[in-house]
Design a protein around this motif. Sequence first.
Motif, mmCIF file in Angstrom:
data_model
loop_
_atom_site.group_PDB
_atom_site.id
_atom_site.type_symbol
_atom_site.label_atom_id
_atom_site.label_comp_id
_atom_site.label_asym_id
_atom_site.label_seq_id
_atom_site.Cartn_x
_atom_site.Cartn_y
_atom_site.Cartn_z
ATOM 1 N N ARG A 1 0.908 -1.381 -0.069
ATOM 2 C CA ARG A 1 -0.109 -0.058 -0.042
ATOM 3 C C ARG A 1 0.885 1.323 -0.088
ATOM 4 N NH1 ARG A 1 -5.211 -1.820 4.026
ATOM 5 N NH2 ARG A 1 -5.335 -3.949 2.889
ATOM 6 N N GLU B 1 0.582 4.034 -1.210
ATOM 7 C CA GLU B 1 -0.250 5.499 -0.745
ATOM 8 C C GLU B 1 -0.055 5.639 0.765
ATOM 9 O OE1 GLU B 1 -3.272 2.283 -0.311
ATOM 10 O OE2 GLU B 1 -1.822 2.708 -1.840
ATOM 11 N N ARG B 2 0.240 4.860 1.375
ATOM 12 C CA ARG B 2 0.216 4.711 2.835
ATOM 13 C C ARG B 2 1.941 5.518 3.351
ATOM 14 N NH1 ARG B 2 -3.093 0.140 6.126
ATOM 15 N NH2 ARG B 2 -5.228 1.058 5.999
ATOM 16 N N PRO C 1 0.728 4.481 -6.417
ATOM 17 C CA PRO C 1 -0.206 4.805 -5.877
ATOM 18 C C PRO C 1 -1.138 5.842 -6.542
ATOM 19 C CG PRO C 1 1.646 6.015 -4.731
ATOM 20 C CD PRO C 1 2.160 4.952 -5.749
ATOM 21 N N VAL D 1 -2.186 9.170 -6.020
ATOM 22 C CA VAL D 1 -1.726 10.353 -6.254
ATOM 23 C C VAL D 1 -0.650 10.479 -7.192
ATOM 24 C CG1 VAL D 1 -0.038 10.135 -4.361
ATOM 25 C CG2 VAL D 1 -1.164 12.191 -4.670
ATOM 26 N N SER E 1 2.471 12.884 -2.085
ATOM 27 C CA SER E 1 1.890 13.002 -0.804
ATOM 28 C C SER E 1 0.389 13.775 -1.373
ATOM 29 C CB SER E 1 2.261 13.509 0.344
ATOM 30 O OG SER E 1 2.518 15.178 0.077
ATOM 31 N N TYR F 1 -0.582 -3.461 -6.588
ATOM 32 C CA TYR F 1 -1.745 -2.926 -7.389
ATOM 33 C C TYR F 1 -2.433 -3.728 -8.430
ATOM 34 C CZ TYR F 1 -0.639 1.283 -4.678
ATOM 35 O OH TYR F 1 -0.359 2.276 -3.784
ATOM 36 N N GLU G 1 -8.622 2.562 -1.068
ATOM 37 C CA GLU G 1 -8.396 2.587 -2.321
ATOM 38 C C GLU G 1 -8.975 1.487 -3.282
ATOM 39 O OE1 GLU G 1 -7.239 5.163 -3.654
ATOM 40 O OE2 GLU G 1 -6.339 6.151 -1.636
ATOM 41 N N GLN H 1 -7.479 8.785 -2.087
ATOM 42 C CA GLN H 1 -6.259 9.900 -2.066
ATOM 43 C C GLN H 1 -6.930 10.928 -3.016
ATOM 44 O OE1 GLN H 1 -2.506 7.910 -3.123
ATOM 45 N NE2 GLN H 1 -1.818 8.815 -1.337
#
Length: 555
Positions: free
Chosen positions: A201, A203-204, A237, A239, A254, A453, A481, A517
């Motif tokens: 993950r 994005e984290r 991710p 973003v 971010s 993903y 997500e 996100q």
Amino acid sequence: MIELTGVSVTYPDADRPVLRGVDLTVDEGELCLVIGPTGSGKSTLLGAVTGLVPHFTGGLLEGRVRVAGRDTADHPPRELADVVGVVGQDPLAGFVTDTVEEELAYTMEQLAVPPEAMRARVEEVLDVLGLADLRHRPLADLSGGQQQRVAIGAALTAHPRVLVLDEPTSSLDPVGAEDVLAALTRLVHDLGITVLVVEHRLERVLPYADSLVHVGGEGGVVHGAPADVLPLVHLVPPVVELGRLAGWSPVPLSVRDARRRATALRPRLAPVAGVPAVPERPGAPRDGGLAARGVTVRYGDLLAVRGVDVDAPAGVVTGLMGRNGSGKSSLLWALAGARKRAGGSVAAGPDGADPATRSPAAARRLVALVPQTPTDLLYLDTVGAELARADRDAAEGGRPAREVLDAILPGLADDAHPRDLSAGQQLALVLAVQLSAGPAVLLLDEPTRGLDYRAKAALSRVLRDLAAQGRAVVLATHDVEFAATTCDRVVVLAEGDVVAQGPAQDVLTASPSFAPQVAKVLAPSRYLTVAQVRAELGDDAAPDPAAADRGSSWR
């Protein structure tokens, strides 16, 4: 602090090395994020750093691995324990004592640390990780985030200079994950500890990373600053994908960076993404599904689920979300009839039958459950044996399990051992086993743990196809997500109660904790996914560099 020179790793009976000629240096006080597709060699890289490869795993390691000045060829894992701390995916599985304070002291006892030093170190760790109020609490009573912080603390009491973590946030809700990542950041900034972390993950973790190591699956790795490595990576991710879509360079890492740069993008978008609240799927029957009324689950004095009413219509994917310990798993097991309910009723399928009143075989034709750990349902020696057993259990009215598996993941060999499969392959096999009975309702508990993903995109397509065929799909997940791309409706639990439910677009955009996100970047516009933004921009969107790499691989 970590130095790999010409490192190659080849396992017994393998036709090629997992890692080949790797040169890598990670400096002191650096948070290094290791990324790459499932099965690319990330765990092997971590194992080489901790000394588990090859001392525990076997195989051939060529080249040199040095950690805090020690050569792992000359120092097995027990001789690295004071300089390398290791934290696994499931902290509860690694605990050996009963309370927080006892667990923090256990590692030091094994290292023969003097009692007076042990007491001081325990107090230090309790303060650094914010665990002082929990010192006497039973480990089993802690939330997932608290357990993960205790596991980190147990490793820290040895005063390691390197901390290695394997997917530390995979089983945590968004708030718990932020707590763990904040603790890791303090260790890096305040104590100068080098942190090496694998996490799917991205994005984290990406906003906290000082550097990235990309393990591409061909044996080599790329190491550098995130802004330098990400342009070489397809699986990124949301973003970052949004930044590529908007043509931002460098891409944001971010939500904060993206919001600052989205001021020109927001006016180009409609206030609401063009998706229906509940999709109209031609051919998907609307009868059947699942309806639960007043469901109550109790464990002794603990009321885990409190008179919950839940509807999961046929042809719809329903997400079940909430903090760790909110009652999601208990509710799923109660809906499946596999756990005794203290009250309430469940009606499933076209006839509205209660699976708790049917035989196991008949209940499975009504409601099938895929648990958090899919291997809990795999106990035979080969894939072919698991499929044959599923066909026998399904009896009449089912579909051959091999046919179902080939529709999800073609080419999985009958003679493969289920324990040797990747997380995505194991999940595909369990899905085939459960779906072979032709259930009207499919329940899944945290199905994306351990998936990259690409594998999650493949799973999303499978679940949406099942809904299009007229099944009701309910999945409990902390992966916001995945929920944003897969779920039509979302139900949020807190302390066993339903606190919100409705169309995914309404529920997810209204929650700061569970918003994806894209929703955070583009608020107040109510978009959930990059795909929705791309569809709105149309010809104005930048080309999608990841489209060719999404594929359907679960590997």
